[in-house]
Each structure stands twice: as structure tokens, then as C-alpha cells.
Design an enzyme around this catalytic site. Sequence first.
Site, short mmCIF file in Angstrom:
data_model
loop_
_atom_site.label_atom_id
_atom_site.label_comp_id
_atom_site.label_asym_id
_atom_site.label_seq_id
_atom_site.Cartn_x
_atom_site.Cartn_y
_atom_site.Cartn_z
N LYS A 30 1.17 -1.07 -0.09
CA LYS A 30 0.07 -0.35 0.15
C LYS A 30 1.09 1.03 0.08
O LYS A 30 0.88 1.90 -1.13
CB LYS A 30 -0.99 0.60 1.13
CG LYS A 30 -2.34 -1.36 1.79
CD LYS A 30 -2.59 -0.95 2.08
CE LYS A 30 -3.79 -1.79 2.22
NZ LYS A 30 -4.51 -1.56 3.90
N LYS A 73 -10.27 -4.09 -4.34
CA LYS A 73 -11.38 -3.25 -4.27
C LYS A 73 -10.30 -1.92 -5.02
O LYS A 73 -10.72 -1.28 -5.78
CB LYS A 73 -11.75 -2.18 -3.35
CG LYS A 73 -10.98 -1.76 -2.26
CD LYS A 73 -11.97 -1.01 -1.08
CE LYS A 73 -10.43 -0.68 0.35
NZ LYS A 73 -10.52 -2.09 0.66
N LYS A 77 -5.09 -11.20 -6.52
CA LYS A 77 -6.64 -11.13 -5.91
C LYS A 77 -7.96 -10.48 -6.23
O LYS A 77 -7.44 -9.32 -6.40
CB LYS A 77 -6.26 -11.64 -4.21
CG LYS A 77 -5.79 -10.44 -3.71
CD LYS A 77 -5.98 -10.14 -2.51
CE LYS A 77 -5.77 -9.10 -1.44
NZ LYS A 77 -5.91 -8.25 -0.01
P1 TYM Z 1 -11.05 -6.35 4.60
O1 TYM Z 1 -11.67 -5.46 5.34
O2 TYM Z 1 -9.82 -5.97 3.84
O3 TYM Z 1 -11.13 -7.77 4.37
C1 TYM Z 1 -11.95 -8.79 4.83
C2 TYM Z 1 -12.06 -9.46 4.73
O4 TYM Z 1 -12.06 -10.47 3.62
C3 TYM Z 1 -10.99 -10.77 3.01
N1 TYM Z 1 -10.25 -10.73 1.93
C4 TYM Z 1 -10.49 -12.04 0.67
N2 TYM Z 1 -10.53 -13.64 0.83
C5 TYM Z 1 -10.31 -13.57 0.03
N3 TYM Z 1 -10.40 -13.63 -1.39
C6 TYM Z 1 -10.12 -12.56 -1.74
N4 TYM Z 1 -9.85 -11.63 -2.65
C7 TYM Z 1 -10.38 -11.42 -0.10
N5 TYM Z 1 -9.79 -9.79 -0.22
C8 TYM Z 1 -10.28 -9.82 1.33
C9 TYM Z 1 -10.13 -10.53 4.27
O5 TYM Z 1 -8.76 -11.83 4.40
C10 TYM Z 1 -10.45 -10.30 4.88
O6 TYM Z 1 -10.96 -11.17 5.40
N6 TYM Z 1 -6.97 -6.09 8.42
C11 TYM Z 1 -8.55 -7.39 7.86
C12 TYM Z 1 -9.65 -6.21 8.79
C13 TYM Z 1 -9.44 -6.50 10.51
C14 TYM Z 1 -9.56 -7.52 11.25
C15 TYM Z 1 -9.09 -7.38 12.64
C16 TYM Z 1 -9.60 -9.25 10.98
C17 TYM Z 1 -9.08 -5.83 11.53
N7 TYM Z 1 -8.38 -6.29 12.84
C18 TYM Z 1 -9.06 -8.83 13.04
C19 TYM Z 1 -9.62 -10.16 11.47
C20 TYM Z 1 -9.70 -9.36 12.86
C21 TYM Z 1 -8.48 -6.32 6.75
O7 TYM Z 1 -8.41 -5.22 6.37
O8 TYM Z 1 -9.80 -7.11 5.79
#
Ligand code: TYM
Length: 332
Positions: free
Chosen positions: A112, A198, A195
Site C-alpha cells: 500500500k 477494491k 486477488k
Molecule cells: P478487509 O476489510 O480488507 O477484508 C475483509 C476480509 O475479506 C478477506 N478478503 C479476501 N478473501 C479471499 N479472497 C479475496 N480476494 C479477499 N479479499 C479480502 C480478508 O482476508 C478479510 O478476512 N485487516 C483486516 C480487518 C481486520 C481484522 C481484525 C481481521 C481488522 N482487525 C482482526 C481479523 C481480526 C482487513 O483489512 O480486512
Amino acid sequence: RPRVLSGIQPTAGSFHLGNYLGAVRQWVALQESHDAFYMVVDLHAITIPQDPAELRSNTRIAAAQLLAAGLDPERCTLFVQSHVPEHAQLGWVMNCLTGFGEASRMTQFKDKAAKQGADRTSVGLFTYPILQIADILLYQAHQVPVGEDQRQHIELTRDLAERFNSRYGDTFTMPAPYILKETAKIYDLQDPSAKMSKSAASPKGLINLLDEPKVSAKKVKSAVTDTDTVIRYDAENKPGVSNLLTIYSTLTGTSIPELEQKYEGKMYGALKTDLAEVMVDFVTPFRDRTQEYLDDPETLDAILAKGAEKARAVAAETLATTYDRLGFLPAK
Ligand code: TYM
């Protein structure tokens, strides 16, 4: 009951198909067997600039989508991260225990930051994984259901739990990632080597669950495949087709071998046309349910308030123990 915790960012408005298949779908299943805590991570969202009105609205939209996906406030604790101040408080403690070099190795940050340039990258984005550590440890979570891209953050969480426990005495449960192999990484429909995300180069490879169903159907129909003609799962040599099979299989509960059989001797067009229909059948009621929750913001906010109250009870206890172990003078 073992405990699970996970979070999702509210930044995009609509969840995409990767969010759903990689994470949210598992959240729904795990609420049956686990003591489940799920949150909308607005503190994480502000690591990149957000319009205040949009952030507020997107936070409700995220919560509404989680309910539409099947989270049941009677079976899990659903809340907004900023409603529980302990996240920021334990986040600070974890910041002080994490090495600068250690944090610098987080690949998601590096990606990023490289895209944005150093001057536009906030320190918050750098410490983003450390706030995530606090999120997980506060609830003494045993498992963290996420997609593959979050694995490194959970490994860092384990390192920190171990470090704190050995320095100050047993305090935190050791969490493990809960990542389903089949759906760990859903790929972009236009670029099956990347992957689904967005921030993809072209919106054509991204299925937004709240888009008009016919828009998503069109994207499925124009998905990139390969020059071969056989419909067969082979992630290495046929990533586009394999991704479509994964999506098809998970949305319908049909196994991949069954699908391979069903499409034996058929053309890619047949697979895509059918999957487009499956997609429409999935997103149409999802959008409708999301809208129903959004049409009744009072009920939605009440669910989140109740969730925050339940979450705080757990988080406050962990924070109090942590402060005590660290040697902070009680406030009495
Ligand atoms: P975020 O908001 O980017 O994404 C939410 C969840 O979606 C999963 N994901 C995917 N899984 C499979 N294929 C894809 N192409 C794909 N794109 C997104 C992500 O792996 C995620 O599980 N850092 C985290 C949010 C967070 C969190 C936490 C997660 C904050 N605190 C504590 C677990 C525990 C995030 O940005 O997810």
C-alpha cells in the site's frame, strides 16, 4: 465454546465477492459453534483519508451487509470497533512491544505504501497490523476467520502474544488463523493472477455485492479464462476457469468434481452463463436484505449498541489484566 473474532473494513461501501467467500461466509457458519465476535473496523478505515459522512454511512452499510449475509445478533456479538475504546488502548501497548523492523516487514503495508508514496502514507497505516493484534488479543480469540492476505498479520499477533506472555506472565490466548483452503484467495475476474480487491486496476474484475445484479452477471460473462477449452480445476495452468469453479462451487454447494462432470464437453460460455445466473440469484436477495436493514437505522444502531456493550465487557477485562501486568498504577 471456543472463541472467534474477525473484522472487516467499511471503506468501500459494498463488500466484494472475495470478502464474502474468503471471510464473511465462514463468520456466519462459525457463529453456530463458537463464541463469535465480529466487528466493523472503522479505526482501521481512517488509516487512509475518509470523508466523514461517507464513513458514517459506510459503517452502517457494512453492518447491514453482515446481517444480510446471515449474522444473527442472538448468536454472535456484532459491533463497531470505535464503540469499544479498549482497541485503541491495547493498540498502544502493542505498539510499544512491536519492533520497528518487525512492523516494516508487513507486506500489505509495503504494497500500500509503495502505491501511495511515503508522504501520503500515514503512520497509522504503518501500525495498522498492530491495532489488529489488539483487536484479536482483547477477546482472547482462539481462531480468526480471514482470507489468505491476513495470514501474516495473524502470525505477528501470535509473536506478540507469545512475547507478552513470556515477559509478563500468561495473559493472552494464542490465536490461530482460520483460513479455508478453497476460498482463501478469490481472484480478480479480469486478472486471475491477482486477488479480487477494491483497489484493482479495472473494476471489471471486481464483483461488488451491492451492485445491480445485471452488472455482476455481465462481469461474470466477460471473465478472463484461457485459450484451452476444457472445464477443469487446475489452479496453476487454468487460474481463470479454476476461480470460476471455486466461486460456482461455494455459492451452490456443488463439489468441483461434480461441476467438472456437469460441464464435460461444454464450452466456457455455458459455464459463465450458468454462473452469471447463480450470481444474480445470490446477490439479489442479499441486496434486498441489506436495504431492509438500512431502511430501519434505529434497529440497526440498537443491534450495534448491544453488541458494543457485550464486546466491552470482555475487552475491559482483558485490558485491566494487561495494565496490571504492565505495572500501571490503578486509578482508584
Ligand atoms: P478487509 O476489510 O480488507 O477484508 C475483509 C476480509 O475479506 C478477506 N478478503 C479476501 N478473501 C479471499 N479472497 C479475496 N480476494 C479477499 N479479499 C479480502 C480478508 O482476508 C478479510 O478476512 N485487516 C483486516 C480487518 C481486520 C481484522 C481484525 C481481521 C481488522 N482487525 C482482526 C481479523 C481480526 C482487513 O483489512 O480486512
